[in-house]
Design a protein around this motif. Sequence first.
Motif, PDB file in Angstrom:
ATOM      1  N   ALA A 251     -54.915  -9.255 -12.053  1.00  0.00           N
ATOM      2  CA  ALA A 251     -55.196  -8.070 -12.859  1.00  0.00           C
ATOM      3  C   ALA A 251     -54.013  -7.113 -12.861  1.00  0.00           C
ATOM      4  CB  ALA A 251     -56.451  -7.368 -12.337  1.00  0.00           C
ATOM      5  N   VAL A 252     -53.243  -7.095 -11.783  1.00  0.00           N
ATOM      6  CA  VAL A 252     -52.192  -6.089 -11.646  1.00  0.00           C
ATOM      7  C   VAL A 252     -50.858  -6.582 -12.222  1.00  0.00           C
ATOM      8  CG1 VAL A 252     -51.139  -6.609  -9.400  1.00  0.00           C
ATOM      9  CG2 VAL A 252     -51.583  -4.235 -10.038  1.00  0.00           C
ATOM     10  N   LEU A 253     -50.771  -7.876 -12.474  1.00  0.00           N
ATOM     11  CA  LEU A 253     -49.482  -8.467 -12.870  1.00  0.00           C
ATOM     12  C   LEU A 253     -48.829  -7.793 -14.081  1.00  0.00           C
ATOM     13  CD1 LEU A 253     -47.343 -10.646 -12.560  1.00  0.00           C
ATOM     14  CD2 LEU A 253     -48.871 -12.265 -13.635  1.00  0.00           C
ATOM     15  N   PRO A 254     -49.543  -7.611 -15.220  1.00  0.00           N
ATOM     16  CA  PRO A 254     -48.868  -6.993 -16.367  1.00  0.00           C
ATOM     17  C   PRO A 254     -48.425  -5.564 -16.074  1.00  0.00           C
ATOM     18  CG  PRO A 254     -50.973  -7.959 -17.006  1.00  0.00           C
ATOM     19  CD  PRO A 254     -50.930  -7.977 -15.533  1.00  0.00           C
ATOM     20  N   ASP A 255     -49.196  -4.864 -15.218  1.00  0.00           N
ATOM     21  CA  ASP A 255     -48.827  -3.487 -14.892  1.00  0.00           C
ATOM     22  C   ASP A 255     -47.588  -3.444 -14.010  1.00  0.00           C
ATOM     23  OD1 ASP A 255     -50.888  -2.679 -16.376  1.00  0.00           O
ATOM     24  OD2 ASP A 255     -52.097  -1.839 -14.753  1.00  0.00           O
ATOM     25  N   LEU A 256     -47.430  -4.433 -13.150  1.00  0.00           N
ATOM     26  CA  LEU A 256     -46.221  -4.503 -12.325  1.00  0.00           C
ATOM     27  C   LEU A 256     -45.001  -4.700 -13.224  1.00  0.00           C
ATOM     28  CD1 LEU A 256     -47.212  -6.651  -9.211  1.00  0.00           C
ATOM     29  CD2 LEU A 256     -46.679  -4.235  -9.280  1.00  0.00           C
ATOM     30  N   ALA A 257     -45.164  -5.554 -14.226  1.00  0.00           N
ATOM     31  CA  ALA A 257     -44.064  -5.775 -15.165  1.00  0.00           C
ATOM     32  C   ALA A 257     -43.736  -4.493 -15.915  1.00  0.00           C
ATOM     33  CB  ALA A 257     -44.430  -6.887 -16.134  1.00  0.00           C
ATOM     34  N   LEU A 258     -44.783  -3.743 -16.228  1.00  0.00           N
ATOM     35  CA  LEU A 258     -44.587  -2.460 -16.918  1.00  0.00           C
ATOM     36  C   LEU A 258     -43.744  -1.528 -16.064  1.00  0.00           C
ATOM     37  CD1 LEU A 258     -45.708  -0.549 -19.303  1.00  0.00           C
ATOM     38  CD2 LEU A 258     -47.217   0.307 -17.511  1.00  0.00           C
ATOM     39  N   VAL A 259     -44.102  -1.448 -14.768  1.00  0.00           N
ATOM     40  CA  VAL A 259     -43.343  -0.594 -13.855  1.00  0.00           C
ATOM     41  C   VAL A 259     -41.891  -1.073 -13.771  1.00  0.00           C
ATOM     42  CG1 VAL A 259     -43.145   0.165 -11.468  1.00  0.00           C
ATOM     43  CG2 VAL A 259     -45.374   0.013 -12.529  1.00  0.00           C
ATOM     44  N   ARG A 260     -41.747  -2.386 -13.647  1.00  0.00           N
ATOM     45  CA  ARG A 260     -40.398  -2.953 -13.543  1.00  0.00           C
ATOM     46  C   ARG A 260     -39.549  -2.557 -14.766  1.00  0.00           C
ATOM     47  NH1 ARG A 260     -40.580  -8.999 -14.709  1.00  0.00           N
ATOM     48  NH2 ARG A 260     -40.906  -8.032 -16.744  1.00  0.00           N
ATOM     49  N   ASP A 261     -40.155  -2.687 -15.952  1.00  0.00           N
ATOM     50  CA  ASP A 261     -39.380  -2.421 -17.161  1.00  0.00           C
ATOM     51  C   ASP A 261     -39.118  -0.934 -17.352  1.00  0.00           C
ATOM     52  OD1 ASP A 261     -39.521  -5.094 -17.485  1.00  0.00           O
ATOM     53  OD2 ASP A 261     -41.165  -5.054 -18.945  1.00  0.00           O
ATOM     54  N   ARG A 262     -40.099  -0.109 -16.962  1.00  0.00           N
ATOM     55  CA  ARG A 262     -39.959   1.329 -17.205  1.00  0.00           C
ATOM     56  C   ARG A 262     -39.014   1.995 -16.226  1.00  0.00           C
ATOM     57  NH1 ARG A 262     -43.260   4.266 -21.172  1.00  0.00           N
ATOM     58  NH2 ARG A 262     -43.615   2.439 -22.453  1.00  0.00           N
ATOM     59  N   VAL A 263     -39.373   1.845 -14.941  1.00  0.00           N
ATOM     60  CA  VAL A 263     -38.691   2.653 -13.932  1.00  0.00           C
ATOM     61  C   VAL A 263     -38.143   1.794 -12.799  1.00  0.00           C
ATOM     62  CG1 VAL A 263     -39.913   4.792 -14.359  1.00  0.00           C
ATOM     63  CG2 VAL A 263     -40.950   3.081 -12.879  1.00  0.00           C
ATOM     64  N   GLY A 264     -38.041   0.500 -13.041  1.00  0.00           N
ATOM     65  CA  GLY A 264     -37.589  -0.405 -11.982  1.00  0.00           C
ATOM     66  C   GLY A 264     -36.297   0.059 -11.329  1.00  0.00           C
ATOM     67  N   HIS A 265     -35.374   0.585 -12.148  1.00  0.00           N
ATOM     68  CA  HIS A 265     -34.069   0.964 -11.614  1.00  0.00           C
ATOM     69  C   HIS A 265     -34.125   2.259 -10.826  1.00  0.00           C
ATOM     70  CE1 HIS A 265     -34.834   2.613 -15.583  1.00  0.00           C
ATOM     71  NE2 HIS A 265     -34.111   3.651 -15.223  1.00  0.00           N
ATOM     72  N   GLN A 266     -35.211   3.068 -11.034  1.00  0.00           N
ATOM     73  CA  GLN A 266     -35.299   4.354 -10.327  1.00  0.00           C
ATOM     74  C   GLN A 266     -35.972   4.227  -8.963  1.00  0.00           C
ATOM     75  OE1 GLN A 266     -37.381   7.047 -12.855  1.00  0.00           O
ATOM     76  NE2 GLN A 266     -36.040   6.665 -14.585  1.00  0.00           N
ATOM     77  N   LEU A 267     -36.696   3.132  -8.768  1.00  0.00           N
ATOM     78  CA  LEU A 267     -37.486   3.005  -7.530  1.00  0.00           C
ATOM     79  C   LEU A 267     -36.596   2.778  -6.328  1.00  0.00           C
ATOM     80  CD1 LEU A 267     -40.450   0.755  -8.707  1.00  0.00           C
ATOM     81  CD2 LEU A 267     -40.547   3.159  -8.086  1.00  0.00           C
ATOM     82  N   ASP A 268     -37.148   3.068  -5.148  1.00  0.00           N
ATOM     83  CA  ASP A 268     -36.425   2.792  -3.909  1.00  0.00           C
ATOM     84  C   ASP A 268     -36.299   1.272  -3.737  1.00  0.00           C
ATOM     85  OD1 ASP A 268     -39.050   2.308  -1.897  1.00  0.00           O
ATOM     86  OD2 ASP A 268     -39.326   3.645  -3.605  1.00  0.00           O
ATOM     87  N   PRO A 269     -35.311   0.813  -2.951  1.00  0.00           N
ATOM     88  CA  PRO A 269     -35.024  -0.636  -2.908  1.00  0.00           C
ATOM     89  C   PRO A 269     -36.231  -1.480  -2.529  1.00  0.00           C
ATOM     90  CG  PRO A 269     -33.408   0.609  -1.632  1.00  0.00           C
ATOM     91  CD  PRO A 269     -34.378   1.595  -2.143  1.00  0.00           C
ATOM     92  N   ILE A 270     -37.042  -1.004  -1.577  1.00  0.00           N
ATOM     93  CA  ILE A 270     -38.169  -1.833  -1.110  1.00  0.00           C
ATOM     94  C   ILE A 270     -39.151  -2.063  -2.240  1.00  0.00           C
ATOM     95  CG2 ILE A 270     -40.104  -1.953   0.509  1.00  0.00           C
ATOM     96  CD1 ILE A 270     -38.410  -0.164   2.371  1.00  0.00           C
TER      97      ILE A 270
END
Lengths: 333, 449
Positions: free
Chosen positions: B158-177
Amino acid sequence: MESHSDIDQVSDDKPKNWDISRRKMIKMLGGATAAGLAVGYLPKALRAEPVAENAADFQVATDAESSERLRQWMMIIDLRRCDGCQSQGTPPQCTEACNMGHFVPKPMQWIEVYEHELSRDVGEIAPLDSSTTPPIEGTKFMPTPCMQCQNAPCVNVCPVGATWTTPEGITLIDQNRCIGCRMCMAACPYERRSFTWGEPPTSHAADFVEHSVEHQLPIQKGVVYKCDFCPEMARAGRLPFCASSCPQNAIYYGDLEEDLASNGDEVVRVSEFLAEHSAFRHKEELRTRPRVYYIDGHGELAGRDPKTHGTMPVRWNIDLDIKDGAKNWERSS
Amino acid sequence: MTYSTESLERATVEAMQRFSKRYIISFIVLSAFVVAGIVAYINQLQNGLYETGMRDRITWGLYIVMFVFFIGASMGGTFVSAALRLADMGWRAPISRGAEYITVSALFTASLFIFADMGHPERAINILLFGRWESPLVWDVYGLNTYIAGSMVYLYLAVLPDLALVRDRVGHQLDPIRRLFVIMFSASWTGHPKQVKALDTSLKVMTVVIVPVAVMMHTVTSWIFGMTLREPWDSPMFGIYFVVGAVYSGVGLIVVFMYVMRRMNHMEAFLTERHFLNMGKLLAGAGGVMIFFQISDLVTAGFKLKGDSAFNLYQLADGAMAPIFWTYIWVGLMIPLALMLLPWTRTIWGVLIASVLANVGMMLERYFIVIGGLRLPLNPYHAPSYMPTLTELTIVLGLCSLFILILMIMMKLAPAISVQEMIETGEIEAVQHDARRAASTDGPEGAVA
């Protein structure tokens, strides 16, 4: 061959959906067969052997007697003779002898003498909460060891096979396998199982004994203990501590297979003795099929007045050489 | 402010990135409780269960009570997320993510309570080595593991498409972990129609699988008690009684989670009063069934008053368990039902209070089932009593804190509202409708929403 053509028919109808090559189909079938075999084998792989460590001991024990009959140990407790050791002026001697002989840690009593009211059925005890218990009239004493059920609820619920019934009909515990979940204690309808809540208050002497499930020493922390019915002593031709120590000779121990039991004073033919005195088993309606039989009474053969109440508090051999860090605990009250 | 897909995506992703002062303080405090629990547990390992209030006769205590409670709490997640998905209820969309989180976290916590209760936790492996299929505890261990695995797979799908959304939107802004986590677990999801179809099929299969698994788990948990010869537990009704009780407390726990999440992440636009009221209906339905069970159990046993069941009824009615039992009946069942039936308490606050009370009630119910069943004297002595010790309370506090901590961590790993599900079910338009209606009435409801 008819069925084969049926399959062809199906595959012709839906060529797109059944686009599976022969090689792939064989692979799938192989995989399904392997999975099926694995599932079939799983219960066998996961099922406990009846006590792996001590299996050899049992083999020896049963082999030695294979030329003879397989013993079926049993006990008869004659409540007409049991006066809770009131006439002795001592605590119940069966319990004390067991405590001393087995290094039973306080506050366990592998055989415990309970005082039942005469006016009630044995199976129906104290139905009211403590605040509303009516005053006690006539009573009887009921020495209660492990009943050695042949349909043992404790054995049925143990998740790891740490308790099991031997071919001789005795239920034993392997304390080296027990995980301490206490499911068996919740399941036992006679409440004959006890847990070592802390480092047990036993003597150092017991620590030098080599572990065997038949005497349960040395006592360890965080596992379950109960009456083991003294199979080692029985095999050596001796009575258990409780039977040999009873001043009224109320406890008979014997062998159903040989149809003989003895209280140390006389030998009785079990089948006749039980029938003659209308023997019963504790909470018979639960169909646990105990190996302990009772002959009803209230100590009349020992000259007890059923209106004299109480036994003296039992003792343990804890004054000896208690281990460091041992804990003293009481039962829930 | 418009509530388009765009704003939902922005809101959920922003909520993931924001670490408010309150979040950090709660995190530290809960971590301290967990550490206290670990210290108490180490002490208990050294001295044995001597440190607890359990003894011979009352051999199970707070740990088993909390185990049963958390197993029950996990049911809400499966029920709201999967059962409502099967029934095609669109309004579940903003709730289902939190519900799935609760299921996973509650099951994990429940399994730790078993370890807290064991005399020899290091021998737990014996269940795998020597497990006997005849034992209800083995059913429970395999059931629990199946349920944990199943709900984690279900949550992940259920969470998979939302994880991709996060990756595409703000993936570069997140902390490394978290960047690593998101990249690893979004598994090259691009939203390609083939991927969507595969995911949809898998989700459908898992939805059908997870509901019977959950029902099985709660039934098997009840059978730990139901398979003994003890009169208060010896009831064929126990399985279904536990299942409905689990729905009741599980739904309640989700409401509490919804409320906190809504406040913390400013999700008022997407979690409207309508969602709370619908959850309130579920709560009232499960509560009503619980009252029905309670009556049928008590009346049939109470009319006959036979043997040991008489003892149980006396201890519940006016004996040692009476305060707990009557609090459960009135505070845990009747008041929540009344709150949901009376029109003027049918608000977000009403649902929240009913949910908290339902959970308090169910905790008390688990308590009088476990302790009350063990209090039954099997030999002639006065019924014993049980009082948990500080060690037990500390370990329980630590594990409950761990349950919340896991939820707090999960909330920062993925969007707390399923964006994909909101779009799929059309709920995104429904909440816009809610907002318009609230604005037009401009009444008290509008102010709350």
